[in-house]
Every structure is written in structure tokens, then in C-alpha cells.
Design a protein around this motif. Structure first.
Motif, PDB file in Angstrom:
ATOM      1  N   GLU A 120       2.078  -4.211  -8.866  1.00 35.78           N
ATOM      2  CA  GLU A 120       1.628  -3.074  -9.963  1.00 35.78           C
ATOM      3  C   GLU A 120       0.380  -2.474  -9.516  1.00 35.78           C
ATOM      4  OE1 GLU A 120       0.872  -5.097 -13.752  1.00 35.78           O
ATOM      5  OE2 GLU A 120      -0.426  -3.371 -14.162  1.00 35.78           O
ATOM      6  N   TYR A 121      -0.649  -3.269  -9.041  1.00 37.91           N
ATOM      7  CA  TYR A 121      -1.931  -2.743  -8.675  1.00 37.91           C
ATOM      8  C   TYR A 121      -2.022  -1.763  -7.489  1.00 37.91           C
ATOM      9  CZ  TYR A 121      -4.578  -4.705 -12.544  1.00 37.91           C
ATOM     10  OH  TYR A 121      -5.129  -4.906 -13.845  1.00 37.91           O
ATOM     11  N   LYS A 124      -0.463   1.544  -8.497  1.00 29.56           N
ATOM     12  CA  LYS A 124      -1.270   2.395  -9.095  1.00 29.56           C
ATOM     13  C   LYS A 124      -2.253   2.861  -8.551  1.00 29.56           C
ATOM     14  CE  LYS A 124      -1.638   0.103 -13.826  1.00 29.56           C
ATOM     15  NZ  LYS A 124      -2.543  -0.691 -14.691  1.00 29.56           N
ATOM     16  N   THR A 125      -2.890   2.328  -7.383  1.00 27.67           N
ATOM     17  CA  THR A 125      -3.896   2.863  -6.671  1.00 27.67           C
ATOM     18  C   THR A 125      -3.653   3.408  -5.232  1.00 27.67           C
ATOM     19  OG1 THR A 125      -4.081   0.459  -5.582  1.00 27.67           O
ATOM     20  CG2 THR A 125      -5.627   1.077  -7.371  1.00 27.67           C
TER      21      THR A 125
END
Lengths: 221, 293
Positions: A120-121, A124-125
Motif C-alpha cells: 500500500e505504501y 502511494k509513494t
């Protein structure tokens, strides 16, 4: 959340790294600590992280005097703090995925949960597709993104950042600052050491200014 | 699982160092194995020799039978004595004439020239035990002569014991060197990984979490060192046995230490255990360093 009470730190040959430091930080605040090199910025962060202990005075984090935390309990105290360094402090022989997952692996989190959270991270980044690379293959900005995700992935109530944009160009610095702002907007307290005046002015946050180990100003915007 | 990955990573990072550590353990296992074989072999040989040794007491012509009977009872009560046997001159004669050459000699006498005798077997054939028995016998009447293996056997036992002590000392020296090499190599690994250890601590890893891979590394080194040491010994012993058989015709492979069952299973397990113990102890010795990192 954080309270420095008449804190002194003296290194060898009577060099005063911190000279009677007093300040408080409320939960959810974003505070810059600034000043020239050797002013005591890193010392404040090191004391908070219990890398070092004050020679005089007391430091409270969540009403606990951190000088009294035993060696055995120290790792558990540190799990409540995310740390971001200027030199990233990444594990260069492991993948991006492994670096980000490290705090969760240490806390013996379920593997499936780790996978979902890390992916997920990464998405996102904007690091998608790079999870299996080692940090050697990333730009400075990307490395710092990985370090920030690693600091934030266990949702610590406090993040300490020591010149995290010091090695980055302007564009990457702004991207990193946006990440910190977003983290702060979710309620995480951030203490950010930097001597980048332009960046601090743009952010419009509380600024504690140090010189020769003393607080010379503490201003909120 | 995580700890095994860390071990593999360390091996990739400092493979040469790991090989030195494994090699040192292997050499130690070879030396220890050598000590084990020499020690067992000597003990086995000593047991065989001791079983054949006895003190023989020849009695004077016309001795007082009651007094000798009391001497036998006294000897039987000693803890050093295992078996006391009275042999009459007739029994001795019957025993001797089984040999045809001796029969011819004995037939040249008018009457049986052999004396009555007592055979004494000891539990342990040591100088102290022999002296004690001899002193008792010397104080008694009716004794003509006392015979025992004497100096030659004692010298042989002393030489074998010296060999045992020398192999034990070499073994101890190698165990200590091996522990030092393993612990220093793990110390170097810890030094090489000090930055990683710092990061682990920074994100809240406990000392146990950090130390486990290093302990496992020592155990893995010990396992491979033990296996290699055993394999080398196995090959050397087999070559030696074949060569000895070829040159002298002596087949030692039936000796219990060299039977395949003993050498391949028991010895392998013992070598692996010794290697693992060495690796484990070596890594434990080096782990004090982690706290300061």
C-alpha cells in the motif's frame, strides 16, 4: 507529549551541547528545530530517542521520564518513535520491501498484513516496481521516501527527523516535506531538525531556534 | 526462518571469513577425533594387557598349608584382588604336559619338579596395587618366589598414558584455538554489520532478535565444520586401514573402533555435536560486543 526541563548535555572538554533547554511539544504538533551546525539540534533528537542521556534535567515523553527506561524496555519505547536521518540509514543489502517491512517484522506482525501494508505504501509513494531492488538502485529522494515509510509504517505517535532533506535537491525536498505534512495531518507529532531557512519559512510551522546549545527563539506561525 | 536468511546474508557478505571459521572447526574435529581414537584404542589395548597379567607365587617345599590358606583368605579380602587361585603341583603338571616339548623335559625328572603355586589376578594393574600385594606376600612364610610382569609392563603402561596425555593436551589446545577463531570471526562479522545492528536497534529490535542470527551462524559453522572433519577422518582411516592391510596383512577393520557401524553413525553424530558445541560457544563468547554497537 514532550517536555524538556532544564536539560544540559556536556561533552568532553566541557563542550556544552545543550545549555538549560526548556520546551514542550503538544501531541500532533509539527516543530522545526533549527540553528547552525553544532547548535544542538541532533543532540535533542538523540536524547529523545535515548541514544544518549542528559547530564542534568529531565525529559518527559508521554509523562514518562525517559532517563529511567531500563535497557530491557528501551526497544519497546523506541517502537513508539519513527526516526528519519539525513543519510537514510537503510539496509543496503536488502530489498526496498525488506527495509520498509523491518519494523513490522521486529514486532512479529502477521506476514499477510505486512505484505498488504508495505505494498500500500509503496504504491502511494510512487515506488511501485522497485520493491525488489536494493537501495543502491534508488535516487536520494527515493531512498528518503523509503526511510520515511519505514519510520511511519507502524504508526508511531512521534517522528524524529534529522536533516532528512539535507542531501536532496529542491524538488525531492518538497516531495519529502509533503509526506511529512500528510503524516502530521493524521495526528503524528513531528520534530524536524533542519537548517534550511527557505524550507522552514514555506512550511509555516512552529520553529525552535538554537545557538551554541541554547534556545534563542521559539516562535509559532 | 528470518535468522537463517540473516546467516545466508552474512555468508554472502563475508564468505571467506565463514570458510576460515568452518575450516578451523573441521581441523579441531579432526584433532579431537584423533584423540578419541587414540584414547579408545589405548584403553582397549590396556584392558587386554591387564586381563593377561597375573602375579604368580611359588611355594616352598614342605610349607605349612594352614598358613598359606590364611594368606589366601587375607588376599581375597583385599579390594585390589579380583581372583586368587591355588594351583597344586599336580594341576600345574597336568597343565604343562599339554605342551609336548615341556612334557619331554618334565619326563626327564624322577618326580614332579613343579611347586605348588598361587595365581593372583588384580582388578587394576597399577604399581601401587602390585606393591601392596607383594609386601603382604613377602611378610609371609613358605613363599619361595614371586613373579609378575614387572618393569616392562609398567613402562609400557606409562608410555601409553603419556601418549594419552599428549593427545589430550593437543586436543585442548585446538579446542581453545577453535573457540577463539570462531568468536573472533563472529566479532568481525558483528563489526562489519554494526550499521545494520544500529538500524535494528533504532527501529526497536530487542537484543535477542539481533543476537539470534549470530548464534545460529556459529551453530551452522559448527555443523559444517563437524561434517567436514568427520569426512576427512573417515577418508584418512579408510586409506590407512587399506594400506596397513596391503603392507602387513593385518586387518584392523574388525577392531570395534573402525567397524562401519561405529565409524559412520556414532562418530558422525559425535563429530557434528562437537562441531555445533564449538560454534555455539564461540558465538556466545563474541556476543557481548553487540551491546556497545
Amino acid at each position: 507529549m514532550i517536555k524538556f526541563n532544564h536539560v544540559f548535555k556536556i561533552y568532553e572538554k566541557n563542550i556544552k551541547a545543550l545549555d538549560d533547554i526548556n520546551f514542550s511539544v503538544k501531541k500532533g504538533e509539527f516543530v522545526f528545530i533549527t540553528g547552525p551546525s553544532g547548535a544542538g539540534k541532533t543532540t535533542i533528537l538523540n536524547l529523545l530517542y535515548r541514544e544518549d542521556i542528559a547530564d542534568m534535567g529531565s525529559i518527559f515523553v508521554n509523562n514518562e521520564d525517559i532517563a529511567h527506561i531500563s535497557e530491557r524496555k528501551l526497544p519497546f519505547y523506541r517502537r513508539n518513535i519513527g526516526f528519519v536521518f539525513q543519510d537514510f540509514k537503510l539496509l543496503f543489502d536488502r530489498t526496498i520491501y525488506d527495509n520498509i517491512a523491518l519494523p513490522l517484522v521486529i514486532t512479529k506482525t502477521d506476514k499477510k498484513f505486512i505484505k498488504n501494508k508495505v505494498e500500500e505504501y509503496i504504491e502511494k509513494t510512487g515506488l511501485s516496481g522497485k520493491e525488489n531492488l536494493t537501495p543502491w538502485h534508488l535516487s536520494g529522494g527515493e531512498k528518503q521516501k523509503v526511510a520515511i515509510i519505514r519510520a511511519f509504517i507502524i504508526n508511531p505517535p512521534l517522528i524524529l527527523a534529522d536533516e532528512p532533506t539535507g542531501n536532496l535537491d529542491d524538488e525531492s525536498s518538497w516531495e519529502i516535506m509533503k509526506m511529512f505534512e500528510e503524516i502530521n495531518s493524521k495526528g503524528t507529532t513531528i520534530l524536524f531538525a533542519s537548517h534550511n531557512k527557505e524550507l522552514i519559512q514555506k512550511m509555516k510551522k512552529r520553529v525552535i531556534k538554537l545557538d551554541k546549545g541554547r534556545i534563542i527563539s521559539d516562535e509559532s506561525v | 526462518m528470518r535468522a537463517f536468511r540473516e546467516v545466508l546474508l552474512n555468508f554472502k557478505k563475508s564468505g571467506f571469513m565463514s570458510l576460515i571459521s568452518i575450516g578451523t572447526i573441521a581441523i579441531t574435529i579432526i584433532i579431537l577425533g584423533n584423540y578419541f581414537i587414540v584414547n579408545k584404542g589405548i584403553n582397549y589395548f590396556l584392558l587386554k594387557v591387564e586381563n593377561k597379567i597375573e602375579i604368580v607365587v611359588f611355594l616352598k617345599e614342605g610349607y605349612d598349608f594352614d598358613k598359606i590358606k590364611n594368606t589366601i583368605i587375607e588376599l581375597e579380602s583385599l579390594i585390589e584382588a579380583e581372583n586368587i587361585k591355588f594351583i597344586s603341583k599336580d594341576d600345574a603338571y597336568q597343565d604343562f604336559i599339554k605342551d609336548k616339548e615341556i612334557l619331554t623335559i618334565l619326563q626327564s625328572f624322577e618326580k614332579n619338579p613343579l611347586p605348588d603355586s598361587i595365581k593372583i589376578k588384580l582388578k587394576r594393574y597399577t604399581q601401587k596395587n602390585i606393591e601392596k600385594i607383594i609386601n603382604i606376600l613377602k611378610s609371609k612364610e613358605g613363599i619361595e618366589e614371586i613373579q609378575y610382569g614387572g618393569k616392562e609392563i609398567e613402562n609400557l603402561i606409562n608410555i601409553l598414558n603419556v601418549i594419552k596425555i599428549i593427545t589430550a593436551i593437543i586436543g585442548i589446545i585446538f579446542v581453545i584455538s577453535s573457540l577463539l577463531v570462531v568468536s573472533n570471526i563472529i566479532k568481525l562479522t558483528i563489526y562489519a554489520r554494526r550499521q545494520d545492528i544500529y538500524i535494528f536497534k533504532m527501529v526497536g529490535a530487542t537484543n535477542f532478535f539481533i543476537k539470534i542470527p549470530f548464534v545460529l551462524e556459529g551453530i551452522v559453522h559448527g555443523f559444517f565444520g563437524g561434517a567436514i572433519g568427520w569426512a576427512v577422518l573417515y577418508v584418512i582411516i579408510n586409506i590407512l586401514l587399506t594400506e596397513i592391510k596391503k603392507e602387513t596383512g593385518l586387518d584392523f577393520s574388525k577392531f570395534y573402533l573402525f567397524t562401519p557401524a561405529f565409524f559412520s553413525i556414532n562418530f558422525l553424530i559425535e563429530s557434528l555435536t562437537a562441531g555445533i558445541l564449538l560454534g555455539f560457544s564461540g558465538s556466545i563468547l563474541s556476543l557481548g560486543n553487540i551491546k556497545e554497537k
